[in-house]
Design an enzyme around this catalytic site. Structure first.
Site, PDB file in Angstrom:
ATOM      1  N   GLN A  47      -3.402   2.658  15.108  1.00 44.11           N
ATOM      2  CA  GLN A  47      -2.348   3.170  14.222  1.00 44.11           C
ATOM      3  C   GLN A  47      -1.469   4.209  14.924  1.00 44.11           C
ATOM      4  O   GLN A  47      -0.241   4.151  14.854  1.00 44.11           O
ATOM      5  CB  GLN A  47      -2.998   3.787  12.977  1.00 44.11           C
TER       6      GLN A  47
ATOM      7  N   ARG B 245      -7.615   3.879  13.505  1.00 45.25           N
ATOM      8  CA  ARG B 245      -6.743   5.039  13.743  1.00 45.25           C
ATOM      9  C   ARG B 245      -6.141   5.056  15.142  1.00 45.25           C
ATOM     10  O   ARG B 245      -5.020   5.547  15.330  1.00 45.25           O
ATOM     11  CB  ARG B 245      -7.524   6.335  13.511  1.00 45.25           C
TER      12      ARG B 245
ATOM     13  N   ASP C  14       0.843  -1.193   0.000  1.00 46.38           N
ATOM     14  CA  ASP C  14       0.000   0.000   0.000  1.00 46.38           C
ATOM     15  C   ASP C  14       0.880   1.244   0.000  1.00 46.38           C
ATOM     16  O   ASP C  14       1.770   1.379   0.843  1.00 46.38           O
ATOM     17  CB  ASP C  14      -0.924  -0.002   1.223  1.00 46.38           C
TER      18      ASP C  14
ATOM     19  N   ARG D 131       1.689  14.697  13.566  1.00 50.61           N
ATOM     20  CA  ARG D 131       2.938  15.412  13.870  1.00 50.61           C
ATOM     21  C   ARG D 131       2.757  16.886  13.515  1.00 50.61           C
ATOM     22  O   ARG D 131       3.258  17.354  12.498  1.00 50.61           O
ATOM     23  CB  ARG D 131       4.109  14.868  13.038  1.00 50.61           C
TER      24      ARG D 131
ATOM     25  N   ASP E 227      -8.850   0.446   2.193  1.00 50.33           N
ATOM     26  CA  ASP E 227      -7.846   0.073   3.193  1.00 50.33           C
ATOM     27  C   ASP E 227      -8.395   0.424   4.574  1.00 50.33           C
ATOM     28  O   ASP E 227      -8.080   1.472   5.138  1.00 50.33           O
ATOM     29  CB  ASP E 227      -6.541   0.830   2.893  1.00 50.33           C
TER      30      ASP E 227
ATOM     31  N   TYR F  81       1.117   5.714  -0.586  1.00 53.93           N
ATOM     32  CA  TYR F  81       0.707   6.898   0.183  1.00 53.93           C
ATOM     33  C   TYR F  81       0.828   8.085  -0.766  1.00 53.93           C
ATOM     34  O   TYR F  81       1.482   9.064  -0.471  1.00 53.93           O
ATOM     35  CB  TYR F  81       1.687   7.007   1.356  1.00 53.93           C
TER      36      TYR F  81
ATOM     37  N   LYS G  11      -3.998  -1.951  10.148  1.00 58.99           N
ATOM     38  CA  LYS G  11      -4.444  -2.087   8.766  1.00 58.99           C
ATOM     39  C   LYS G  11      -4.500  -3.525   8.268  1.00 58.99           C
ATOM     40  O   LYS G  11      -5.097  -3.773   7.220  1.00 58.99           O
ATOM     41  CB  LYS G  11      -3.536  -1.262   7.848  1.00 58.99           C
TER      42      LYS G  11
ATOM     43  N   GLU H  96     -10.350   3.899   3.931  1.00 61.64           N
ATOM     44  CA  GLU H  96      -9.493   4.724   3.080  1.00 61.64           C
ATOM     45  C   GLU H  96      -9.874   4.442   1.636  1.00 61.64           C
ATOM     46  O   GLU H  96      -9.822   3.298   1.179  1.00 61.64           O
ATOM     47  CB  GLU H  96      -8.006   4.427   3.317  1.00 61.64           C
TER      48      GLU H  96
ATOM     49  N   TYR I 146       2.461   2.956  15.118  1.00 64.50           N
ATOM     50  CA  TYR I 146       3.064   3.131  13.796  1.00 64.50           C
ATOM     51  C   TYR I 146       4.534   3.526  13.820  1.00 64.50           C
ATOM     52  O   TYR I 146       5.230   3.368  12.822  1.00 64.50           O
ATOM     53  CB  TYR I 146       2.252   4.117  12.953  1.00 64.50           C
TER      54      TYR I 146
ATOM     55  N   HIS J 223      -3.448  14.004   1.285  1.00 60.33           N
ATOM     56  CA  HIS J 223      -3.695  13.064   2.385  1.00 60.33           C
ATOM     57  C   HIS J 223      -2.493  13.043   3.328  1.00 60.33           C
ATOM     58  O   HIS J 223      -2.649  13.126   4.554  1.00 60.33           O
ATOM     59  CB  HIS J 223      -3.957  11.662   1.821  1.00 60.33           C
TER      60      HIS J 223
ATOM     61  N   GLU K 249      -9.220   4.206  -2.074  1.00 61.96           N
ATOM     62  CA  GLU K 249      -8.013   4.039  -2.883  1.00 61.96           C
ATOM     63  C   GLU K 249      -8.339   3.339  -4.191  1.00 61.96           C
ATOM     64  O   GLU K 249      -9.395   2.723  -4.330  1.00 61.96           O
ATOM     65  CB  GLU K 249      -6.963   3.182  -2.120  1.00 61.96           C
TER      66      GLU K 249
ATOM     67  N   THR L 235      -8.750  -5.702   4.023  1.00 60.68           N
ATOM     68  CA  THR L 235      -8.734  -4.767   2.892  1.00 60.68           C
ATOM     69  C   THR L 235      -9.776  -5.269   1.905  1.00 60.68           C
ATOM     70  O   THR L 235      -9.791  -6.455   1.576  1.00 60.68           O
ATOM     71  CB  THR L 235      -7.345  -4.757   2.206  1.00 60.68           C
TER      72      THR L 235
ATOM     73  N   THR M  67      -4.654   6.658   0.155  1.00 56.97           N
ATOM     74  CA  THR M  67      -5.924   7.383   0.202  1.00 56.97           C
ATOM     75  C   THR M  67      -5.952   8.505  -0.820  1.00 56.97           C
ATOM     76  O   THR M  67      -5.025   9.314  -0.895  1.00 56.97           O
ATOM     77  CB  THR M  67      -6.121   7.973   1.616  1.00 56.97           C
TER      78      THR M  67
ATOM     79  N   GLU N 159      -9.540  12.447   8.017  1.00 53.93           N
ATOM     80  CA  GLU N 159      -9.413  13.795   7.467  1.00 53.93           C
ATOM     81  C   GLU N 159     -10.733  14.558   7.482  1.00 53.93           C
ATOM     82  O   GLU N 159     -10.780  15.736   7.807  1.00 53.93           O
ATOM     83  CB  GLU N 159      -8.910  13.732   6.015  1.00 53.93           C
TER      84      GLU N 159
HETATM   85 MN    MN Z   1      -3.921   3.102   2.768  1.00 52.35          MN
END
Ligand code: MN
Length: 441
Positions: free
Chosen positions: A254, A251, A141, A157, A247, A143, A267, A213, A258, A148, A215, A271, A374, A388
């Site tokens: 995650q 959260r 997967d 962050r 996906d 990004y 994740k 997500e 992560y 996104h 995609e 899927t 995404t 988001e």
């Molecule tokens: Mn994804």
């Protein structure tokens, strides 16, 4: 492929009447490949979507209407999955597309003859179950939406949203092939570690931050060996076709797990893919330039920079997400559209993702699946996940029933759709990619 490709002629009509209905995802100009199973038998079969029907490729081979195809192609069409056809590659798949187009046309000799064999060749789509179309050896997967990545980064962050590697490296992680399921499969809410109180130890339990997500999935054809690279100029030869991909993401799991190695249990629980693979031949009228990088962004490094890819590496696919809660479905309320986006705004092309994936010598095999990441755009209405859209729950969505959602609730049904439309070409679509959330075990 140019407009001279007779299979793309906007005037083509099929003797399968529902393939001529305005708004169908599967007109005769589309002809996506999938794998289906009759309710009454175990054996999966290769099929081609046409309107509300499926052309049974095994039946077509046995009936002799595909005799002009090469023996390896006919064998591949009698397989249990699309891996064999994907292994042969795009040129061989194109021979099937052309044969199927002539077979399903209203105005061809082949079509007039096939029409008399309708009961042998066709099965109604609502009478069959659709399966994951290939045995997926590996799933990766990416990004690839800078919008996104910037949005998510600014939540996870705040002082450092877009990391300095983003505009150089097509970022991705190796996902879990075994938990890729076809549209309609249930979505069990995952359990895992999360830390709702940042000043207390983590707890284990059902995710409270289940998300989707939006995609596109890229299905690979051909094979490359360990140690081989795939030059960017030839990367699209490896792209068999596209489907929708959800996906599913937890959260809260995650954000805790992560760092430093990336997504894991957040994740890998599920899927979902739409079951029809739309080929690059069908998508030819909808090719567009790669995303134009803003002034000041670095050019892609040479191994990711190809003039033809920059000129035509994008796909003009419109994507939408709908949500229907259990209460909405009970009350007969139509699903609520949460967002609409376009694949045109992806920072990296699939060719760049493929070339990068193989650039270190990683082999890519027929049936491998790549997720795009995404699909989000610059506007709020084009954000491709709830993280988001609700800004991590700070701005909940209100449903027509008055219910609110920061993340998904048990009973929620998420449906993704994708389509391509422009003047001078037949509109084509991807079908549904859907799933209903079930309570954690
Ligand atoms: Mn994804």
């Amino acid at each position: 492929m140019t407009a001279a490709d007779e299979t793309l002629d906007v005037a083509l009509q099929s003797w399968v009447d529902d393939a001529n209905a305005p708004g169908t995802d599967f007109p005769i100009q589309n002809l996506p490949f999938g794998v289906f199973r009759h309710d009454f038998e175990e054996r999966p079969r290769v099929g081609i979507a046409i309107g509300a029907h499926v052309l049974d490729c095994m039946a077509a081979v046995r009936a002799g209407v595909f005799d002009a195809l090469s023996p390896p192609v006919r064998d591949a069409l009698q397989s249990w999955s699309l891996n064999a056809l994907m292994g042969l590659g795009r040129d061989d798949a194109r021979t099937v597309r052309h044969a199927a187009s002539r077979l399903l046309r209203a105005d061809s000799d082949e079509g007039r003859s096939a029409r008399t064999m309708r009961d042998v060749l066709l099965v109604r789509m609502d009478r069959v179950g659709m399966l994951v179309p290939a045995e997926i050896g590996d799933y990766t997967d990416f990004y690839a939406s800078v919008f996104h990545a910037t949005n998510v980064g600014s939540m996870f962050r705040p002082d450092n949203p877009l990391l300095p590697n983003y505009k150089y490296v097509p970022i991705g992680y190796h996902g879990r092939a075994s938990s890729v399921v076809a549209s309609g499969a249930p979505v069990r809410r995952p359990r895992g570690q999360r830390r709702p109180d940042p000043n207390a130890p983590p707890v284990y339990g059902p995710s409270a931050g289940l998300d989707y997500e939006l995609e596109l999935g890229a299905w690979l054809g051909g094979d490359s060996a360990i140690g081989d690279t795939v030059p960017i100029a030839r990367a699209e030869d490896r792209l068999f076709g596209l489907s929708l991909l959800n996906d599913w993401s937890a959260r809260d799991l995650q954000s805790w797990e992560y760092q430093p190695l990336g997504p894991f249990l957040a994740k890998n629980f599920l899927t979902t893919v739409s079951p029809w693979i739309v080929t690059l031949d069908a998508l030819a009228p909808f090719r567009v330039p790669a995303f134009e990088r803003p002034a000041g962004d670095p050019a892609p490094l040479p191994y990711l920079n190809d003039a033809a890819d920059q000129a035509r590496g994008g796909f003009d696919v419109t994507l939408a997400v709908h949500l229907a809660s259990a209460q909405m479905r009970e009350q007969g309320i139509a699903p609520l559209r949460l967002s609409t986006g376009t694949f045109r705004q992806m920072y990296w092309t699939f060719a760049q993702m493929i070339a990068h994936h193989a650039s270190g010598g990683c082999n890519l095999r027929a049936g491998d699946l790549l997720g795009s990441g995404t699909v989000s755009g610059p506007d709020k209405g084009s954000r491709g996940c709830l993280l988001e859209l609700t800004w991590r729950g700070a701005e909940p969505i209100t449903l027509p029933t008055g219910e609110t959602r920061a993340f998904l609730a048990d009973g929620d049904e998420v449906t993704m759709n994708g389509w391509c439309a422009r003047d001078g070409a037949a509109r084509i679509g991807f079908g549904d990619c859907r799933g209903i959330v079930r309570a954690a075990n």
